[in-house]
Design an enzyme around this catalytic site. Structure first.
Site, PDB file in Angstrom:
ATOM      1  N   CYS A  68      -6.056   1.233   5.373  1.00  0.00           N
ATOM      2  CA  CYS A  68      -6.776  -0.188   6.120  1.00  0.00           C
ATOM      3  C   CYS A  68      -6.305  -0.364   7.364  1.00  0.00           C
ATOM      4  O   CYS A  68      -5.150   0.291   7.799  1.00  0.00           O
ATOM      5  CB  CYS A  68      -6.074  -1.181   4.976  1.00  0.00           C
ATOM      6  SG  CYS A  68      -4.542  -1.488   5.062  1.00  0.00           S
ATOM      7  N   GLU A  92       0.827   3.643   1.692  1.00  0.00           N
ATOM      8  CA  GLU A  92       1.289   4.328   3.156  1.00  0.00           C
ATOM      9  C   GLU A  92       2.668   3.218   3.683  1.00  0.00           C
ATOM     10  O   GLU A  92       3.630   3.843   4.165  1.00  0.00           O
ATOM     11  CB  GLU A  92       0.380   4.083   4.341  1.00  0.00           C
ATOM     12  CG  GLU A  92      -1.078   4.843   4.138  1.00  0.00           C
ATOM     13  CD  GLU A  92      -2.108   3.965   3.386  1.00  0.00           C
ATOM     14  OE1 GLU A  92      -3.201   4.155   3.377  1.00  0.00           O
ATOM     15  OE2 GLU A  92      -1.526   3.291   2.422  1.00  0.00           O
ATOM     16  N   CYS A 150      -2.433  -0.690   7.464  1.00  0.00           N
ATOM     17  CA  CYS A 150      -1.553   0.588   7.456  1.00  0.00           C
ATOM     18  C   CYS A 150      -1.774   1.392   8.629  1.00  0.00           C
ATOM     19  O   CYS A 150      -0.866   2.088   9.052  1.00  0.00           O
ATOM     20  CB  CYS A 150      -1.936   1.041   6.102  1.00  0.00           C
ATOM     21  SG  CYS A 150      -1.429   0.567   4.689  1.00  0.00           S
ATOM     22  N   HIS A 159       0.689  -1.062   0.101  1.00  0.00           N
ATOM     23  CA  HIS A 159       0.139   0.138   0.115  1.00  0.00           C
ATOM     24  C   HIS A 159       0.843   1.385  -0.141  1.00  0.00           C
ATOM     25  O   HIS A 159       2.186   1.162   0.297  1.00  0.00           O
ATOM     26  CB  HIS A 159      -0.934  -0.073   1.234  1.00  0.00           C
ATOM     27  CG  HIS A 159      -1.919  -1.043   1.035  1.00  0.00           C
ATOM     28  ND1 HIS A 159      -3.055  -1.057   1.964  1.00  0.00           N
ATOM     29  CD2 HIS A 159      -2.514  -1.714   0.179  1.00  0.00           C
ATOM     30  CE1 HIS A 159      -3.786  -2.107   1.708  1.00  0.00           C
ATOM     31  NE2 HIS A 159      -3.512  -2.658   0.437  1.00  0.00           N
TER      32      HIS A 159
END
Length: 151
Positions: free
Chosen positions: A108, A82, A111, A80
Site C-alpha cells: 500500500c 512489510e 508501506c 502490515h
C-alpha cells in the site's frame, strides 16, 4: 533436470508461509526481507505485539464500516506485513539497505513509503493490490514492482 525453485520462487514461498501466521480477517499477507540470499527479517499482518487481534475483539472495524480494500488504513488495528518485517529488522539491528523484499501482495502507499526510506531496492510480489498511488510513488523513487514470474 533441476527441479529446484529459483531464488525469487524460493523466497516468495517463504513469504506465503509467513502469511499463514496472519491474524487479519480480510487478507493474509506475508513479507520476507532478503539480503545476499539470506533472510534478514519476516513479517505478517496482525495487531501490535501483545494486543488482541480483531478476531478476539469481535471482528474487523473496516469490514463493519464497509470500507473497500486499499482505503483508510488508519482505521485498521493491524500493522502490515512489510511494516512488521522492517520493524523486526530494526529491532534486531539489521541494516536492510539494498535488500529485496518479497511480499505476497503489492504494498500500500504507507508501506511503499517505508520501503523507500528503509533503502530496500527491489520489490517482488505475488499479487496486486488496489493502490495506484503506491505504484506511482515507487516509480518516482526508481523502484519497480516485479510480479513473480516477470523477473
Amino acid at each position: 533436470m533441476d527441479n529446484r525453485p529459483g531464488w525469487d520462487e524460493y523466497f516468495m514461498e517463504m513469504a506465503v508461509l509467513t502469511a499463514r501466521r496472519s491474524t487479519c480477517l480480510r487478507r493474509h499477507v506475508g513479507a520476507v526481507i532478503v539480503q545476499d540470499k539470506h533472510i534478514i527479517a519476516t513479517g505478517y499482518n496482525g495487531a501490535p505485539r501483545g494486543l488482541a487481534h480483531c478476531g478476539e475483539r469481535g471482528g474487523c472495524l473496516r469490514q463493519k464500516l464497509g470500507i473497500p480494500s486499499g482505503q483508510k488504513h488508519e482505521l485498521c488495528r493491524a500493522l502490515h506485513a512489510e511494516q512488521n518485517a522492517i520493524i523486526q529488522a530494526a529491532t534486531l539491528g539489521q541494516s536492510i539497505e539494498g535488500a529485496t523484499i518479497y511480499i505476497t501482495h503489492q504494498p500500500c502507499l504507507i508501506c511503499a513509503k517505508m520501503i523507500i526510506n528503509a533503502g530496500i531496492t527491489r520489490i517482488v510480489v505475488k499479487e496486486g493490490y488496489p493502490d495506484e498511488m503506491s505504484v506511482d510513488i515507487l516509480n518516482e523513487a526508481g523502484l519497480k514492482i516485479v510480479m513473480l514470474g516477470e523477473a
